[in-house]
Motif scaffolding. Structure first.
Motif, PDB file in Angstrom:
ATOM      1  N   THR A   1       0.830  -1.085   0.134  1.00 54.61           N
ATOM      2  CA  THR A   1       0.022  -0.130  -0.148  1.00 54.61           C
ATOM      3  C   THR A   1       0.801   1.254   0.085  1.00 54.61           C
ATOM      4  O   THR A   1       0.484   2.153  -0.778  1.00 54.61           O
ATOM      5  CB  THR A   1      -0.930   0.204   1.195  1.00 54.61           C
ATOM      6  OG1 THR A   1      -1.529  -1.192   1.067  1.00 54.61           O
ATOM      7  CG2 THR A   1      -1.881   1.192   1.408  1.00 54.61           C
ATOM      8  N   PHE A   2       1.865   1.282   0.938  1.00 51.88           N
ATOM      9  CA  PHE A   2       2.873   2.327   1.044  1.00 51.88           C
ATOM     10  C   PHE A   2       3.578   2.730  -0.451  1.00 51.88           C
ATOM     11  O   PHE A   2       3.344   3.542  -0.838  1.00 51.88           O
ATOM     12  CB  PHE A   2       3.945   2.261   1.869  1.00 51.88           C
ATOM     13  CG  PHE A   2       4.958   3.171   2.186  1.00 51.88           C
ATOM     14  CD1 PHE A   2       4.413   4.573   2.699  1.00 51.88           C
ATOM     15  CD2 PHE A   2       6.069   3.253   1.748  1.00 51.88           C
ATOM     16  CE1 PHE A   2       5.304   5.684   2.604  1.00 51.88           C
ATOM     17  CE2 PHE A   2       6.979   4.140   1.568  1.00 51.88           C
ATOM     18  CZ  PHE A   2       6.835   5.381   2.082  1.00 51.88           C
ATOM     19  N   LEU A   3       3.987   1.730  -0.975  1.00 53.41           N
ATOM     20  CA  LEU A   3       4.821   1.792  -2.472  1.00 53.41           C
ATOM     21  C   LEU A   3       3.872   1.990  -3.499  1.00 53.41           C
ATOM     22  O   LEU A   3       4.219   3.026  -4.395  1.00 53.41           O
ATOM     23  CB  LEU A   3       5.454   0.534  -2.579  1.00 53.41           C
ATOM     24  CG  LEU A   3       6.684   0.130  -1.969  1.00 53.41           C
ATOM     25  CD1 LEU A   3       7.160  -1.074  -2.348  1.00 53.41           C
ATOM     26  CD2 LEU A   3       7.650   1.195  -1.996  1.00 53.41           C
ATOM     27  N   ALA A   4       2.643   1.600  -3.346  1.00 51.23           N
ATOM     28  CA  ALA A   4       1.853   2.114  -4.397  1.00 51.23           C
ATOM     29  C   ALA A   4       1.337   3.553  -4.361  1.00 51.23           C
ATOM     30  O   ALA A   4       0.775   3.867  -5.394  1.00 51.23           O
ATOM     31  CB  ALA A   4       0.481   1.136  -4.335  1.00 51.23           C
ATOM     32  N   LEU A   5       0.938   3.843  -3.063  1.00 45.46           N
ATOM     33  CA  LEU A   5       0.377   5.286  -2.900  1.00 45.46           C
ATOM     34  C   LEU A   5       1.427   6.345  -3.570  1.00 45.46           C
ATOM     35  O   LEU A   5       1.334   7.186  -3.907  1.00 45.46           O
ATOM     36  CB  LEU A   5       0.098   5.526  -1.433  1.00 45.46           C
ATOM     37  CG  LEU A   5      -0.390   6.693  -0.943  1.00 45.46           C
ATOM     38  CD1 LEU A   5      -1.977   6.901  -1.967  1.00 45.46           C
ATOM     39  CD2 LEU A   5      -0.599   6.745   0.420  1.00 45.46           C
ATOM     40  N   VAL A   6       2.869   6.023  -2.844  1.00 48.06           N
ATOM     41  CA  VAL A   6       3.957   6.906  -3.235  1.00 48.06           C
ATOM     42  C   VAL A   6       4.097   6.900  -4.837  1.00 48.06           C
ATOM     43  O   VAL A   6       4.085   8.097  -5.407  1.00 48.06           O
ATOM     44  CB  VAL A   6       5.103   6.475  -2.767  1.00 48.06           C
ATOM     45  CG1 VAL A   6       6.407   7.244  -2.957  1.00 48.06           C
ATOM     46  CG2 VAL A   6       4.923   6.638  -1.004  1.00 48.06           C
TER      47      VAL A   6
END
Length: 298
Positions: free
Chosen positions: A90-95
């Motif tokens: 989720t963090f990598l996709a959001l960034v």
């Protein structure tokens, strides 16, 4: 003392309010009933559940369905991997989607339309399962945790949602920051991103639910590695094993009661959806705002 004048409600408005209230109550009941019914079946004895007639409350209460699911081999490992892939993915996709959306949403980016069209095409056309598998294998993504998070870092749909929201932010904010000497990195981090919290929460919820529920990639790319299994994949194997053992509940009886494929499936469903249900109320405000404000144009 001046009395406040009460606004008179016309007959049409009163009828609408009554109809709207009845409709919303019926909608809530229809929405919650499948969840409550599944919960009741998961807490009921498997053999007794085969008789039917269970609606909102278990008839023969038991924890056996949950203990059967929680005693599954590799379930703890699968839960750990699922939580890790959900947080990291989720963090990598959001960034990555936020950075790409920021670039495409800039008016001075001359290739904005071409890049947007390229990503839209990927929503309708893909290479297929076998070419994708061969590509991941050649890149060394198979039998690794990276296959859970790297392929999902960029999503055309999520990028377009964030880009649409960013385009609704007044240009005057960026222009005033540029007059003060701010660069694009500062504008993105200190001006655009704080204003995009609603759409960020919306996209984060989309990605987190997808990561949490995913099991096909574990079966396809990491099925030979027990250390990289996921919770959903282990629950899927449990349901398959319970279904294939016997279609008769008598063979699965023990001193604590009995389980059936239906009761185990209900317990697995509750375990799967419980974390998302706990998280959603905290993101609901941002979720609704992110979906509605992204399409507002001044």
């Amino acid at each position: 003392m001046n009395k406040k004048k009460r606004k008179k409600i016309s007959g049409a408005d009163l009828a609408f309010r009554i109809f709207n209230t009845i409709f919303m109550i019926a909608f809530v009941v229809i929405t919650l009933y499948p969840v409550l019914n599944t919960l009741a079946i998961s807490l009921n004895d498997g053999t007794d559940a085969l008789r039917g007639g269970i609606y909102l409350w278990p008839r023969v209460f038991t924890w056996k369905n949950y203990t059967t699911v929680l005693q599954k081999d590799n379930l703890i490992t699968g839960a750990f991997i699922t939580v890790a892939r959900t947080i990291i993915g989720t963090f990598l996709a959001l960034v990555s989607n936020a950075i790409l959306a920021f670039i495409v949403s800039r008016k001075d980016f001359i290739f904005a339309k071409q890049v947007s069209l390229f990503w839209v095409i990927t929503m309708y056309v893909n290479g297929g399962l076998i070419p994708t598998f061969l590509l991941y294998k050649s890149l060394g993504l198979t039998n690794s945790f990276a296959v859970y998070v790297i392929p999902g870092m960029i999503s055309a749909f999520n990028m377009l949602v964030i880009r649409t929201y960013m385009k609704g932010i007044p240009d005057s904010l960026e222009e005033s920051a540029q007059l003060d000497g701010a660069g694009y990195t500062t504008i993105f981090l200190k001006i655009i991103s704080p204003l995009c919290k609603p759409v960020y929460a919306t996209v984060a919820l989309f990605v987190a639910v997808g990561q949490w529920n995913s099991w096909f990639d574990a079966m396809l790319y990491n099925r030979m590695s027990d250390d990289l299994t996921t919770l959903q994949y282990e629950l899927m194997k449990l349901l398959s094993s319970v279904t294939n053992q016997s279609s008769s509940a008598e063979s699965m009886k023990n001193s604590n009661g009995s389980v059936t494929p239906t009761s185990v499936r209900a317990a697995a469903t509750i375990i799967t959806m419980l974390p998302i249900i706990c998280i959603y109320p905290f993101l609901q405000k941002y979720f609704v705002t992110g979906l509605t404000l992204g399409g507002v144009k001044e």
